[in-house]
Design an enzyme around this catalytic site. Structure first.
Site, PDB file in Angstrom:
ATOM      1  N   TYR A 110      24.787  35.393  34.788  1.00  0.00           N
ATOM      2  CA  TYR A 110      24.548  36.143  36.119  1.00  0.00           C
ATOM      3  C   TYR A 110      22.933  36.749  35.964  1.00  0.00           C
ATOM      4  O   TYR A 110      22.707  37.734  35.385  1.00  0.00           O
ATOM      5  CB  TYR A 110      25.407  37.132  36.245  1.00  0.00           C
ATOM      6  N   PRO A 170      39.577  38.125  43.988  1.00  0.00           N
ATOM      7  CA  PRO A 170      40.945  38.358  43.992  1.00  0.00           C
ATOM      8  C   PRO A 170      41.181  38.922  45.454  1.00  0.00           C
ATOM      9  O   PRO A 170      42.390  38.964  45.897  1.00  0.00           O
ATOM     10  CB  PRO A 170      41.327  39.592  43.066  1.00  0.00           C
ATOM     11  N   THR A 189      39.727  33.326  51.795  1.00  0.00           N
ATOM     12  CA  THR A 189      39.459  31.765  52.449  1.00  0.00           C
ATOM     13  C   THR A 189      39.817  30.802  51.291  1.00  0.00           C
ATOM     14  O   THR A 189      39.867  31.189  50.232  1.00  0.00           O
ATOM     15  CB  THR A 189      38.003  31.901  52.657  1.00  0.00           C
ATOM     16  N   PRO A 190      40.026  29.443  51.650  1.00  0.00           N
ATOM     17  CA  PRO A 190      40.187  28.553  50.789  1.00  0.00           C
ATOM     18  C   PRO A 190      39.153  28.377  49.727  1.00  0.00           C
ATOM     19  O   PRO A 190      38.042  28.709  49.991  1.00  0.00           O
ATOM     20  CB  PRO A 190      40.267  27.163  51.701  1.00  0.00           C
TER      21      PRO A 190
END
Length: 304
Positions: free
Chosen positions: A64, A213, A217-218
């Site tokens: 990150y 979590p 959306t897919p």
């Protein structure tokens, strides 16, 4: 029905109690997870508010930024207060701004470097929870990678080992080498492809940590906490009955789905953070849990 303690706390590795909802710090980076968070002072302030709000597990990774997220956490929170656990990950490399340049490396010297440098950036002698960031590396066997982390655990640099982006079979193989305290994967109301991994993690006595979590959306689509219409048709009325928000219902469903679940929602808003934490107190009825569970197929054989 879950007890209050089960809704609010969970224990990693048998000896590390943390709050049932953690904080994913991934979004405190530049666009596309590249470079430092543009609002540096705001990021420092937010992290401090996260801890003041009662979060006791913060999740990050060396990729990150790369590195800038770990550095921001240290600047904001070091020395860490008692009871605050930091989880980080290693094993990915990134060749530039484009996310397509991320790949996995399992070389033992590289993984050892990852652990040592993450500990240095975070300002700790021992990392509370260290994840192998994926089971995807092909330069070294998966078992050898876990063995490297097991050796670092014996040397005292890692307290507990976790796995990210793995299959149930890889989890089983890893447990033959070292204790596994946690497994993190993409799992939520809208994305159930890792149901088999959740069940394997639960059976192993480990903690299952869903990332994204409250993204409804897919998989692969942009994060959206509003949810597609079919999901909103069920989640909206449940939220209204409880005086809650749809993301809170999504988190409450995850907590009810398994006592082994520890979600790590990411946000750059302290208001949303407090809203997320309040989901620990939202108790859904069995009928509501069943209706939400029925929204998306859970392919229990997937990933085996």
């Amino acid at each position: 029905m879950s007890t209050t303690a089960e809704r609010t706390t969970i224990t990693l590795g048998g000896d590390l109690p943390v709050g049932r909802i953690g904080y994913g710090a991934m979004r405190l980076t530049g666009p596309g997870l590249w470079g430092p968070y543009p609002d540096h002072d705001g990021g420092v302030a937010l992290l401090r508010q996260v801890v003041e709000a009662g979060v006791t597990l913060i999740d990050t990774a060396d990729v990150y930024g790369p590195h800038t997220n770990e550095e921001l956490i240290r600047e904001a929170l070091h020395p860490y207060r008692d009871g605050l656990a930091i989880a980080t990950k290693g094993g990915f490399v990134r060749g530039g701004r484009d996310l397509s340049t991320i790949s996995a490396v399992g070389n033992a010297d590289y993984l050892r470097q990852c652990v040592h440098t993450s500990a240095r950036r975070l300002g700790v002698e021992r990392i509370d929870l260290y994840y192998l960031h994926s089971g995807w590396a092909r330069d070294t066997s998966f078992e050898e990678q876990v063995g490297t982390l097991a050796a670092l655990r014996r040397e005292g640099l890692i307290r507990h080992i976790g796995l990210s982006n793995v299959t149930p079979a890889q989890l089983a193989a890893a447990r033959e080498i070292a204790p596994i305290a946690a497994v993190t994967a993409h799992f939520n109301v809208a994305a159930r492809g890792e149901a088999a991994l959740l069940e394997a993690t639960e059976a192993a006595g480990a903690v299952f940590v869903p990332w994204q979590p409250v993204s409804l959306t897919p998989p692969g689509a942009a994060t959206d906490t509003g949810a597609p219409a079919a999901l909103r048709a069920v989640l909206g009325p449940v939220a209204a009955r409880h005086g809650a928000t749809v993301p809170q219902v999504a988190l409450a469903w995850l907590l009810a789905r398994s006592s082994a679940v520890l979600p790590i929602p990411a946000t750059t808003s302290i208001g949303h953070l407090r809203e997320n934490l309040a989901a620990r107190d939202l108790v859904l009825t069995p009928e509501e849990i069943g209706a939400i569970t029925a929204l998306v197929p859970e392919r229990a054989d997937e990933g085996a």
